[in-house]
Design an enzyme around this catalytic site. Structure first.
Site, PDB file in Angstrom:
ATOM      1  N   ASP A  27      89.277  -4.325  45.483  1.00  0.00           N
ATOM      2  CA  ASP A  27      88.578  -3.766  46.596  1.00  0.00           C
ATOM      3  C   ASP A  27      87.901  -5.245  47.174  1.00  0.00           C
ATOM      4  OD1 ASP A  27      86.907  -2.029  47.863  1.00  0.00           O
ATOM      5  OD2 ASP A  27      85.251  -2.504  46.833  1.00  0.00           O
ATOM      6  N   ASP A  29      84.588  -5.252  49.824  1.00  0.00           N
ATOM      7  CA  ASP A  29      82.993  -5.205  49.840  1.00  0.00           C
ATOM      8  C   ASP A  29      82.412  -5.249  48.565  1.00  0.00           C
ATOM      9  OD1 ASP A  29      82.423  -5.102  52.876  1.00  0.00           O
ATOM     10  OD2 ASP A  29      83.839  -3.591  52.653  1.00  0.00           O
ATOM     11  N   LYS A 201      90.498   5.442  48.930  1.00  0.00           N
ATOM     12  CA  LYS A 201      89.831   5.638  47.616  1.00  0.00           C
ATOM     13  C   LYS A 201      88.681   6.844  47.463  1.00  0.00           C
ATOM     14  CE  LYS A 201      89.220   1.442  47.802  1.00  0.00           C
ATOM     15  NZ  LYS A 201      88.870  -0.121  47.527  1.00  0.00           N
ATOM     16  N   ASP A 226      84.210  -2.246  42.809  1.00  0.00           N
ATOM     17  CA  ASP A 226      82.743  -2.177  42.113  1.00  0.00           C
ATOM     18  C   ASP A 226      82.055  -0.945  42.404  1.00  0.00           C
ATOM     19  OD1 ASP A 226      82.920  -2.474  45.173  1.00  0.00           O
ATOM     20  OD2 ASP A 226      80.731  -2.523  45.167  1.00  0.00           O
TER      21      ASP A 226
END
Length: 281
Positions: A27, A29, A201, A226
């Protein structure tokens, strides 16, 4: 630092999972950066994956940029990621729709220029009239107006297929968590009594596209994220090993009450690099 899962489980099993990994999905961000601030250890991890012959791909629900502009943003942080190593939800949604809808279908959209470009590149006819639209595609839109929300609502209520790039309720920034695509989608769902089809996702479409790009199967593809409810849950459902990092949305305290847990819960990418080196030793 030990991870919660390793404390509760068998560390040898987790080492073996890392040893079998042939590709890593990351991922962006909250994993590579927060806002315009790079997080520690990104380039070092990417270099190590290259050195050990592992594939890798950055996979983000953020639809506000193209792969090229994401690459440029990373370059400004001294992180070298070519555009072909990035899959954003705008591109993933256009790819998915190209397999689902008739060629040249009429699409009304709510989103940034990156989404418009991705849909146009796949041959969709972009329209502004809500009563002409066959498909309504919604995503984050920083220039959002009431009129755009009204047009999207009218299109969906008129029978347009409702598709959303991702369900993320917030977007991490240097100021904190701000409204994300999921928050805007909730408004449209409330106004239309229609739930969208999601591509990003935790839904399978984006993960499956990513694995086709890197040429691996779920059990040999590590997902690093995260946000538990998107990055981690979706990967677990597909049988992928997972790493939850604590540099973004989900906290260690939240992980303590979540099931199923990721295989690894780590402070960040430097700790993941250390785990890979231990597994490869």
């Amino acid at each position: 630092m030990e991870t919660l899962t390793e404390q509760a489980g068998n560390p040898a099993d987790n080492v073996e999972k890392l040893r079998r990994v042939r590709a890593v999905l990351l991922d962006m961000d909250g994993v590579l950066y927060v806002g315009n601030r790079p997080l520690p250890g990104v380039q070092e991890l990417l270099d190590y994956l290259d050195q050990t012959g592992r594939q890798w791909l950055c996979v983000t629900n953020n639809s506000s940029r193209t792969s090229q502009t994401f690459s440029e943003k990373l370059a400004g942080m001294n992180i070298q990621v070519p555009p072909q190593r990035i899959l954003g939800s705008a591109e993933a949604t256009a790819n998915w729709l190209a397999e689902q809808a008739r060629p040249g279908a009429r699409v009304i959209m709510m989103g940034e220029a990156s989404l418009r470009q991705a849909l146009a590149d796949k041959g969709f006819q972009l329209v502004d009239d809500p009563f002409q639209a066959e498909i309504a595609v919604a995503s984050i839109f920083f220039g959002l107006t009431y009129e755009k929300l009204a047009d999207m609502t009218l299109a969906i209520r008129n029978g347009a297929r409702f598709v959303a790039t991702n369900p993320d309720p917030t977007l991490p920034t240097e100021r904190g968590q701000v409204p994300g695509t999921g928050s805007l989608i909730a408004l449209l769902a409330q106004a239309t009594d229609v739930e969208p089809e999601f591509v990003g996702k935790p839904y399978p479409g984006m993960f499956q596209q990513a694995m086709r790009k890197v040429g691996t199967q779920p059990e040999e593809t590590l997902m690093v994220g995260d946000r538990y409810e998107t990055d981690i849950v979706g990967a677990i459902r597909l049988g992928m090993p997972t790493v939850g990092v604590l540099t973004g949305v989900t906290t260690r305290e939240q992980y303590e009450t979540i099931e199923p847990k990721p295989d690894f819960i780590l402070e960040g990418l430097p700790e993941l690099l250390a785990r890979f080196k231990e597994a490869d030793a």
